[in-house]
Every structure is written in structure tokens, then in C-alpha cells.
Design an enzyme around this catalytic site. Sequence first.
Site, PDB file in Angstrom:
ATOM      1  N   LYS A  14      -8.739  -1.907  10.571  1.00 31.87           N
ATOM      2  CA  LYS A  14      -8.963  -0.916  10.157  1.00 31.87           C
ATOM      3  C   LYS A  14     -10.435  -1.220  10.831  1.00 31.87           C
ATOM      4  O   LYS A  14     -11.498  -1.384  10.186  1.00 31.87           O
ATOM      5  CB  LYS A  14      -9.037  -0.529   8.455  1.00 31.87           C
ATOM      6  CG  LYS A  14      -8.920   1.258   8.466  1.00 31.87           C
ATOM      7  CD  LYS A  14      -8.384   0.530   6.861  1.00 31.87           C
ATOM      8  CE  LYS A  14      -8.945   1.972   6.324  1.00 31.87           C
ATOM      9  NZ  LYS A  14      -8.865   3.497   7.013  1.00 31.87           N
TER      10      LYS A  14
HETATM   11  N1  PXG Z   1      -3.398   5.443   8.679  1.00 30.29           N
HETATM   12  C1  PXG Z   1      -4.652   5.349   8.733  1.00 30.29           C
HETATM   13  C2  PXG Z   1      -4.521   4.858  10.195  1.00 30.29           C
HETATM   14  C3  PXG Z   1      -5.716   5.446   8.245  1.00 30.29           C
HETATM   15  O1  PXG Z   1      -6.752   5.165   9.048  1.00 30.29           O
HETATM   16  C4  PXG Z   1      -4.207   6.065   6.092  1.00 30.29           C
HETATM   17  C5  PXG Z   1      -3.124   5.419   6.834  1.00 30.29           C
HETATM   18  C6  PXG Z   1      -4.495   5.725   4.896  1.00 30.29           C
HETATM   19  O2  PXG Z   1      -4.303   4.251   3.599  1.00 30.29           O
HETATM   20  P1  PXG Z   1      -5.053   4.369   2.677  1.00 30.29           P
HETATM   21  O3  PXG Z   1      -5.013   2.756   2.459  1.00 30.29           O
HETATM   22  O4  PXG Z   1      -6.144   4.636   2.619  1.00 30.29           O
HETATM   23  O5  PXG Z   1      -3.701   4.786   2.272  1.00 30.29           O
HETATM   24  C7  PXG Z   1      -5.668   5.224   6.667  1.00 30.29           C
HETATM   25  C8  PXG Z   1      -7.255   5.908   6.048  1.00 30.29           C
HETATM   26  C9  PXG Z   1     -11.769   8.427   5.716  1.00 30.29           C
HETATM   27  C10 PXG Z   1     -11.173   7.888   6.537  1.00 30.29           C
HETATM   28  O6  PXG Z   1     -12.377   9.288   6.397  1.00 30.29           O
HETATM   29  C11 PXG Z   1      -9.655   6.887   5.398  1.00 30.29           C
HETATM   30  C12 PXG Z   1      -9.149   6.517   6.830  1.00 30.29           C
HETATM   31  C13 PXG Z   1      -9.180   6.639   8.130  1.00 30.29           C
HETATM   32  C14 PXG Z   1      -9.570   6.929   8.816  1.00 30.29           C
HETATM   33  C15 PXG Z   1     -10.809   8.449   7.730  1.00 30.29           C
HETATM   34  O7  PXG Z   1     -12.121   8.335   4.586  1.00 30.29           O
HETATM   35  N2  PXG Z   1      -8.213   6.180   6.268  1.00 30.29           N
END
Ligand code: PXG
Length: 283
Positions: A149
Site C-alpha cells: 500500500k
Molecule cells: N484496494 C485498494 C487498491 C485499496 O487502496 C482497498 C482495496 C480496500 O482495503 P481495506 O483494507 O480498506 O479493506 C484499498 C484501501 C482512503 C483510501 O482514502 C483507502 C484506500 C485507498 C485509497 C484511499 O481511505 N484503500
Amino acid sequence: MQIYISGQYFSKENAAVSVFDHGFLYGDGIFEGMRAYSGKVFRHREHLQRLWESARSIFLQIPLTPEEMENAVNETLRVNGLKDAYIRLIVTRGAGTLGLDADLCKNPQVIIIADKLSLYPREFYEKGLEIVTASTTRTNPGMLSPQVKSLNYLNNIMAKIEGHLVGSVEVLLLNSKGEVAEASGDNIFIWKRGVLHTPPSDAGILEGITRRVVLEIAAELGIKTKEAAMTRHDIYTADECFLTGSAAELIPVVKLDGRPIGGGKPGTLTKKLLARFQEETLK
Ligand code: PXG
């Protein structure tokens, strides 16, 4: 708002890192997006584990132990008087020279921002999202693993801009093989012929924590799940579709590329899983 930067708190106006920070110069760093419910960070340890794995993968030394990080996050919530919050945790490579050399960055910076939640409007949950496929593909795992990430989200941002240009708030990204990967910031699921499907990790996705919790809930409810390569055909012909992410939780998708999915309305399983997920967040 008080923002934690490497052991100290700063007001929003004064919170800053160096313009020589490689996080700023090159997107050289990692992050987590988490939620707190009633004062407790949901799946805190799992997010920290993913952060540490991202760090390991990019050879970045986080200058805190996981316990110290957990305490710093909880303290940031307390300092800001927040119980239900969105938390952005960032670790940058730190300030170096204008060159690419990561060895010259001696002071990785830890930043914790806790903010009020700004959720998708209720209407999106009630009516469901209409999304389109972006022509921008998900980064190839041979470039930088999508499991990291990282602070470089430009690829996902480009895909999301494509969506906005045609009036869609979210987009579907395919991988370089043309298989379904995920949305720009959420994972994707479909419900089809009694099986809950989601693309596997080797489709080139970020393995979301919400995705994991949904798979756990499905197992508890005796719902059959399958993590296998998926194409858009599977979505077009699905009975239900939804996205998962820490911010969105579970959000129904009712159209892809102008084609209605199932009945073109949020599905009953999607609603049931969302309700069950919300119970989980309060445990
Ligand atoms: N795929 C991608 C590419 C992500 O960046 C998720 C799936 C979902 O993951 P989680 O662990 O949250 O269930 C993500 C997560 C924000 C933000 O502003 C969050 C993400 C990406 C970009 C921005 O909260 N995330």
C-alpha cells in the site's frame, strides 16, 4: 485537529514534512487507511501487520515497534477527542537528496491523521453505484506488488479520473491479462449461482482487510466462497455485486459499463452481509 508526526503533535496548519522527503519527491513510502468505531480501531493489528509487510517489501524500517504504533494511533484518537473516525497512517522514507538513493534517507517519518468520517452519501448505499471499467489497468505485480500500500497511487487516481469524466464515482480496474482486479480503492465481490466470488491475490490486488472480514463472515454464515480469476462476463451476469473497503464498508454496485447487474438494485445478500459486517465493527 492535532496531527502526529514522529512523536509530536502539530495543528493542521503546522503539520508538514520536508520537501526533500522521498515520500513527497517519489511517492516513496506506505500508508494505511483505518476506521475507529466507538473509540476502537477496527482490526487494528491486521492493519499494522499489513503496514509492516508493505515496509518490509520496500525495504523501509519503521522507526517504532508495532506496540508503539498501536499506542500512538490510540493516543491520536484521544488527543482529537474522536470515537468514530477515519485514520490515515503514513510512513515516508524521510528526507534525502534529490537523487533516488534510499540509503541517504536516514529519518523515516511517521504521520497519523485522525479525522471525522466523510462517507459516501447514504443514497449510494440505497440505490447502489453505477461504475465503469477504466482503460488504465492495475499495476502489474512485476512492477511493484499491488499488495504494497504505497504512497504512489497515481495509477489508481488516473483510473478514477476516467470514471469521473463519465460521471462514475468508482471504476473497475482489470489486470494486464484482462481479468477483474479491483476498484480504485476497494475490492470487488459478486454473488452468482449461490457462490460468493472475489478475485484472488494473484489477480494483482491489494488484499483488503474488509475483503478478509467479508470472507470470514460468509464462512460463518455457511455461504460458499471462491477466490478465483474473474472476467467482466462474470460481473455482467452476476446476481449481485458489491465493493468493500475500510471507508465504504460494503457498497452495492448495480451497473457496470451501463449494464444492470441482477435486478439493477442492491441485492439481498449484499444488504445482509453489510448488516452483519456492521455488527462486527461494534464487537
Ligand atoms: N484496494 C485498494 C487498491 C485499496 O487502496 C482497498 C482495496 C480496500 O482495503 P481495506 O483494507 O480498506 O479493506 C484499498 C484501501 C482512503 C483510501 O482514502 C483507502 C484506500 C485507498 C485509497 C484511499 O481511505 N484503500
